[in-house]
Motif scaffolding. Sequence first.
Motif, PDB file in Angstrom:
ATOM      1  N   PHE A  36       6.402 -38.041 -13.547  1.00 59.15           N
ATOM      2  CA  PHE A  36       6.713 -37.421 -12.265  1.00 59.15           C
ATOM      3  C   PHE A  36       7.408 -38.425 -11.359  1.00 59.15           C
ATOM      4  O   PHE A  36       7.189 -39.640 -11.463  1.00 59.15           O
ATOM      5  CB  PHE A  36       5.438 -36.893 -11.608  1.00 59.15           C
ATOM      6  CG  PHE A  36       4.678 -35.932 -12.475  1.00 59.15           C
ATOM      7  CD1 PHE A  36       5.101 -34.622 -12.601  1.00 59.15           C
ATOM      8  CD2 PHE A  36       3.567 -36.347 -13.191  1.00 59.15           C
ATOM      9  CE1 PHE A  36       4.418 -33.729 -13.414  1.00 59.15           C
ATOM     10  CE2 PHE A  36       2.875 -35.470 -14.001  1.00 59.15           C
ATOM     11  CZ  PHE A  36       3.297 -34.153 -14.120  1.00 59.15           C
ATOM     12  N   ALA A  37       8.238 -37.899 -10.491  1.00 58.75           N
ATOM     13  CA  ALA A  37       9.044 -38.781  -9.636  1.00 58.75           C
ATOM     14  C   ALA A  37       8.171 -39.622  -8.714  1.00 58.75           C
ATOM     15  O   ALA A  37       8.442 -40.804  -8.485  1.00 58.75           O
ATOM     16  CB  ALA A  37      10.022 -37.940  -8.817  1.00 58.75           C
ATOM     17  N   ASP A  38       7.112 -39.037  -8.170  1.00 52.93           N
ATOM     18  CA  ASP A  38       6.240 -39.746  -7.236  1.00 52.93           C
ATOM     19  C   ASP A  38       5.079 -40.365  -8.011  1.00 52.93           C
ATOM     20  O   ASP A  38       4.133 -39.685  -8.397  1.00 52.93           O
ATOM     21  CB  ASP A  38       5.715 -38.777  -6.180  1.00 52.93           C
ATOM     22  CG  ASP A  38       4.969 -39.484  -5.060  1.00 52.93           C
ATOM     23  OD1 ASP A  38       4.795 -40.724  -5.148  1.00 52.93           O
ATOM     24  OD2 ASP A  38       4.562 -38.811  -4.100  1.00 52.93           O
ATOM     25  N   GLN A  39       5.166 -41.673  -8.230  1.00 53.08           N
ATOM     26  CA  GLN A  39       4.139 -42.392  -8.972  1.00 53.08           C
ATOM     27  C   GLN A  39       3.204 -43.183  -8.059  1.00 53.08           C
ATOM     28  O   GLN A  39       2.380 -43.951  -8.537  1.00 53.08           O
ATOM     29  CB  GLN A  39       4.809 -43.359  -9.969  1.00 53.08           C
ATOM     30  CG  GLN A  39       5.667 -42.692 -11.017  1.00 53.08           C
ATOM     31  CD  GLN A  39       4.845 -41.924 -12.047  1.00 53.08           C
ATOM     32  OE1 GLN A  39       3.689 -42.236 -12.287  1.00 53.08           O
ATOM     33  NE2 GLN A  39       5.450 -40.911 -12.639  1.00 53.08           N
ATOM     34  N   SER A  47      -1.133 -41.082  -8.809  1.00 51.83           N
ATOM     35  CA  SER A  47      -0.149 -40.093  -8.345  1.00 51.83           C
ATOM     36  C   SER A  47      -0.766 -39.254  -7.226  1.00 51.83           C
ATOM     37  O   SER A  47      -0.877 -38.036  -7.312  1.00 51.83           O
ATOM     38  CB  SER A  47       0.281 -39.206  -9.516  1.00 51.83           C
ATOM     39  OG  SER A  47       1.378 -38.399  -9.180  1.00 51.83           O
ATOM     40  N   ASN A  50       0.602 -35.845  -5.731  1.00 52.00           N
ATOM     41  CA  ASN A  50       0.612 -34.803  -6.761  1.00 52.00           C
ATOM     42  C   ASN A  50      -0.804 -34.323  -7.050  1.00 52.00           C
ATOM     43  O   ASN A  50      -1.035 -33.135  -7.282  1.00 52.00           O
ATOM     44  CB  ASN A  50       1.260 -35.329  -8.043  1.00 52.00           C
ATOM     45  CG  ASN A  50       2.770 -35.430  -7.938  1.00 52.00           C
ATOM     46  OD1 ASN A  50       3.397 -34.733  -7.146  1.00 52.00           O
ATOM     47  ND2 ASN A  50       3.351 -36.311  -8.724  1.00 52.00           N
ATOM     48  N   ASP A 214      12.126 -32.047  -9.396  1.00 59.05           N
ATOM     49  CA  ASP A 214      11.149 -33.014  -8.893  1.00 59.05           C
ATOM     50  C   ASP A 214      11.798 -34.279  -8.345  1.00 59.05           C
ATOM     51  O   ASP A 214      11.623 -34.648  -7.178  1.00 59.05           O
ATOM     52  CB  ASP A 214      10.178 -33.364 -10.028  1.00 59.05           C
ATOM     53  CG  ASP A 214       9.057 -34.289  -9.582  1.00 59.05           C
ATOM     54  OD1 ASP A 214       8.691 -34.262  -8.399  1.00 59.05           O
ATOM     55  OD2 ASP A 214       8.549 -35.027 -10.448  1.00 59.05           O
ATOM     56  N   GLY A 215      12.573 -34.954  -9.178  1.00 55.97           N
ATOM     57  CA  GLY A 215      13.184 -36.218  -8.780  1.00 55.97           C
ATOM     58  C   GLY A 215      14.245 -36.061  -7.711  1.00 55.97           C
ATOM     59  O   GLY A 215      14.369 -36.903  -6.810  1.00 55.97           O
ATOM     60  N   PHE A 218      12.539 -35.581  -4.402  1.00 52.36           N
ATOM     61  CA  PHE A 218      11.915 -36.844  -3.963  1.00 52.36           C
ATOM     62  C   PHE A 218      12.972 -37.792  -3.406  1.00 52.36           C
ATOM     63  O   PHE A 218      12.743 -38.504  -2.422  1.00 52.36           O
ATOM     64  CB  PHE A 218      11.189 -37.491  -5.133  1.00 52.36           C
ATOM     65  CG  PHE A 218      10.371 -38.687  -4.759  1.00 52.36           C
ATOM     66  CD1 PHE A 218       9.291 -38.582  -3.892  1.00 52.36           C
ATOM     67  CD2 PHE A 218      10.677 -39.946  -5.279  1.00 52.36           C
ATOM     68  CE1 PHE A 218       8.531 -39.692  -3.551  1.00 52.36           C
ATOM     69  CE2 PHE A 218       9.937 -41.053  -4.933  1.00 52.36           C
ATOM     70  CZ  PHE A 218       8.850 -40.926  -4.073  1.00 52.36           C
ATOM     71  N   GLY A 219      14.161 -37.791  -4.029  1.00 55.90           N
ATOM     72  CA  GLY A 219      15.240 -38.627  -3.527  1.00 55.90           C
ATOM     73  C   GLY A 219      15.741 -38.158  -2.168  1.00 55.90           C
ATOM     74  O   GLY A 219      16.074 -38.972  -1.306  1.00 55.90           O
ATOM     75  N   SER A 225       7.764 -35.211  -3.288  1.00 51.96           N
ATOM     76  CA  SER A 225       8.468 -34.871  -4.520  1.00 51.96           C
ATOM     77  C   SER A 225       8.501 -33.366  -4.703  1.00 51.96           C
ATOM     78  O   SER A 225       7.730 -32.612  -4.093  1.00 51.96           O
ATOM     79  CB  SER A 225       7.765 -35.522  -5.718  1.00 51.96           C
ATOM     80  OG  SER A 225       6.499 -34.922  -5.934  1.00 51.96           O
ATOM     81  N   HIS A 227       7.485 -31.861  -7.274  1.00 57.67           N
ATOM     82  CA  HIS A 227       6.239 -31.443  -7.919  1.00 57.67           C
ATOM     83  C   HIS A 227       5.132 -31.225  -6.892  1.00 57.67           C
ATOM     84  O   HIS A 227       4.367 -30.256  -6.988  1.00 57.67           O
ATOM     85  CB  HIS A 227       5.808 -32.495  -8.943  1.00 57.67           C
ATOM     86  CG  HIS A 227       4.769 -31.999  -9.902  1.00 57.67           C
ATOM     87  ND1 HIS A 227       5.072 -31.189 -10.974  1.00 57.67           N
ATOM     88  CD2 HIS A 227       3.425 -32.179  -9.936  1.00 57.67           C
ATOM     89  CE1 HIS A 227       3.971 -30.896 -11.635  1.00 57.67           C
ATOM     90  NE2 HIS A 227       2.947 -31.473 -11.024  1.00 57.67           N
TER      91      HIS A 227
END
Length: 272
Positions: A36-39, A47, A50, A214-215, A218-219, A225, A227
């Motif tokens: 997932f983009a947000d780690q 996460s 999420n 998702d990514g 987030f960007g 994100s 997700h």
Amino acid sequence: MSQGCALVLLLAMTLAMAAGLGAWGPILLTPADHVFADQRSWVGIPSTLNTLSCLPLLIVGLWGIASAWRSSWQETVRQPWIGFFIMCVLMSLSALLHHLELSDGAFALAHAFAAASFIMLGLAFMAERIDELFGSRPAIAAGLSVAACCAAWWFLGQWNSGRGDLRPMLFFEALPLLLIPAGALSLRGEHTTGIDWLASLSLYIAARVLGMADGIVFGWTGGLSGHTLMHLLLAGSAACLAYRASVAPASVPAAPALLEPTHRRASLNTSS
């Protein structure tokens, strides 16, 4: 649109989607499905956003269970609604488990409960707008059995060859979306309006789109994100229906134009 026409369109689109998924071939889990983009992790929660964003659906599901249980709706309408909200609670818990400890099993379990929730939602829709038999205990038992078979299909495939197929579960997760193009939202109902369903299904579509982006999301946001937003919109989708169950009397007041609910058809054999 008449009831008969809407049902024929819905059946045809269902068969077309089933044929399309059959031609597509097995849909398998890959390592990318757990990335997932947000780690970001805070206070020991992996996460974190999420994970915590799974909780609103849990709260909405409990709200919906209590609201449907206390409603004055007849039992055959109330039962599939309760089943839907129970599945929402289980889906939320399994998604939470998946984010706490990423695994193929937890991922598939979340999708299994999602499929079961939409089967229950479909039965709730048809019990209200087509025939009360769809809300009977045998119908609910059959729906849950179908969902269990979908989950077993994945788990047996995963255990036997490491190639669990998600298609049966994804089929039922997408099935309610056909209500919109099939014109089924115009069918007559006593307890919910077409607007209730349109709002809920629109939020569900938005949730799935954001989940796939998702990514990118987030960007754009730099903090949330796709997700995470997907989890929140899924809760919002269920909340539209939980709210209706919490405030609706035995029947809703007349709604305007095409989405106006009146009395339900008494039999599948009746068409206008």
